[in-house]
Scaffold this motif. Structure first.
Motif, short mmCIF file in Angstrom:
data_model
loop_
_atom_site.label_atom_id
_atom_site.label_comp_id
_atom_site.label_asym_id
_atom_site.label_seq_id
_atom_site.Cartn_x
_atom_site.Cartn_y
_atom_site.Cartn_z
N ASP A 78 108.50 47.71 -0.38
CA ASP A 78 108.73 48.11 -1.76
C ASP A 78 108.90 49.63 -1.72
O ASP A 78 108.78 50.25 -0.66
N LYS A 106 103.89 44.34 -5.25
CA LYS A 106 102.49 43.93 -5.18
C LYS A 106 101.60 45.03 -5.75
O LYS A 106 101.82 46.21 -5.50
N ARG A 107 100.64 44.65 -6.54
CA ARG A 107 99.63 45.60 -7.03
C ARG A 107 98.26 44.98 -6.77
O ARG A 107 98.18 43.79 -6.44
N THR A 123 97.62 41.53 -8.43
CA THR A 123 98.66 40.50 -8.49
C THR A 123 98.27 39.30 -7.63
O THR A 123 98.03 39.43 -6.43
N HIS A 148 99.97 36.10 -8.16
CA HIS A 148 101.08 35.14 -8.09
C HIS A 148 102.26 35.78 -7.39
O HIS A 148 102.57 36.94 -7.62
N LYS A 149 102.90 35.01 -6.54
CA LYS A 149 104.06 35.54 -5.83
C LYS A 149 105.23 34.58 -5.98
O LYS A 149 105.08 33.37 -5.80
N SER A 182 109.00 34.16 -4.39
CA SER A 182 109.95 34.77 -3.46
C SER A 182 111.02 33.78 -3.07
O SER A 182 110.85 32.58 -3.17
N ILE A 231 111.61 39.16 -4.64
CA ILE A 231 110.17 39.04 -4.46
C ILE A 231 109.47 39.64 -5.68
O ILE A 231 109.71 40.79 -6.04
N TYR A 264 105.68 39.93 -7.75
CA TYR A 264 104.24 39.71 -7.78
C TYR A 264 103.75 39.87 -9.21
O TYR A 264 104.10 40.85 -9.88
N SER A 313 100.28 39.54 -11.96
CA SER A 313 98.85 39.35 -12.17
C SER A 313 98.67 38.30 -13.25
O SER A 313 99.63 37.93 -13.94
#
Lengths: 131, 163
Positions: free
Chosen positions: A40, B107-108, B111, B113-114, B116, B121, B123, B125
């Protein structure tokens, strides 16, 4: 010293490296970094920063990015803000211009002049046949 | 009257958006909301450098975006936010929105749930999911889609996959 960092999407940098390798050879002052699908923006930025950390403080850098406005371009351009006059970002250069950049080691030109020259070469080394 | 679309993309203004989405949705005006970039002229110019001049482009704070969106527009607009949580501050403005397109979302820490695949992609929360749920419940079309030519995952399909 002057450095060139080639960055792009999906193997662009690696492709440029191979291209140079076959034609003129790859000098040590050139570096190649690809943005992968897994990166990212923050992760890619960290990878670029890790590379730049290895440079000396007074090194001058030309970032060569595949696409204007895309992530590698943005990461590079942001790094140029704090290194005004020493770091420049170029986008959309063609093979001829990049090849010239691989031979700048002993150039008398300033880093800004080299950046301008690369843009000019890109414009002149593009053609259509028949005209 | 022009239509308004919203895209969530952590890269804010990105080549994929300009090259693929803008022509597909006949977008003429881009409103990118990012408080940090909006206050920094250098970051602003980096973001707008890649946008062709035939688009009206704004890099604005949330407040400025609200003002822009209050005015009726004859042209199609694309509003871009970096993360779903920003949508909570745009509840009123959401009412005029045709479609919410979920683009790249990194992504954090929270998060869980993904999603892809060909769609990219993403992500999300649990909080993101409930924010987007509320929007979907108002009848606004919500989908995951990287570019118009790749496959699309509807919000309903995603919800089924996590239940």
């Amino acid at each position: 010293m002057k450095r060139v960092v080639v960055m792009g999407h999906g193997g662009y940098a690696e492709g440029v490296r191979k291209n140079l390798e076959m034609i003129v050879g790859v000098p040590e002052f050139m570096h190649f970094l690809d943005l992968t699908k897994e990166d990212d923006l923050d992760r890619f930025k960290a990878r670029v920063e890790d590379l730049v950390k290895q440079f000396d403080d007074d090194d001058e850098v030309l970032f060569v990015c595949d696409l204007l406005g895309a992530s590698p371009f943005r990461v590079a351009a942001e790094l140029c803000i704090s290194k005004a006059g020493k770091y420049y970002t170029l986008a959309g250069l063609n093979a001829m211009a990049i090849m010239e950049l691989s031979m700048i080691e002993d150039s008398e030109l300033s880093i800004e002049e080299l950046a301008n020259h690369a843009v000019e070469t890109t414009k002149t080394a593009v053609a259509k046949f028949p005209e | 009257m022009g239509k308004t679309y919203i895209r969530v993309d952590d890269r804010l203004i990105h080549g994929q958006t300009i090259v693929a989405w803008c022509p597909a949705l006949s977008i003429k005006e881009i409103i990118a909301i990012d408080d940090e970039s909006a206050k920094n002229p250098m970051l602003k110019s980096i973001l707008t450098m890649g946008v062709p001049q035939n688009y009206k482009t704004h890099i604005v704070t949330t407040e400025e975006a609200k003002k822009l969106l209050k005015e009726e527009s004859p042209i199609n607009r694309l509003v871009i936010v970096r993360f779903p949580e920003k949508l909570e501050e745009l509840k009123e403005e959401m009412e005029q929105v045709e479609m919410l397109i979920l683009g790249n979302i990194a992504k954090r820490p929270d998060t869980v749930h993904k999603v892809s695949g060909a769609t990219g992609i993403f992500y999300l929360s649990d909080r993101d999911v409930s924010i987007i749920d509320e929007i979907a419940s108002k009848g606004i079309e919500v989908c995951f889609q990287q570019v118009p030519t790749t496959s699309k995952t509807t919000w309903e399909a995603f919800k089924k996959s996590i239940n």
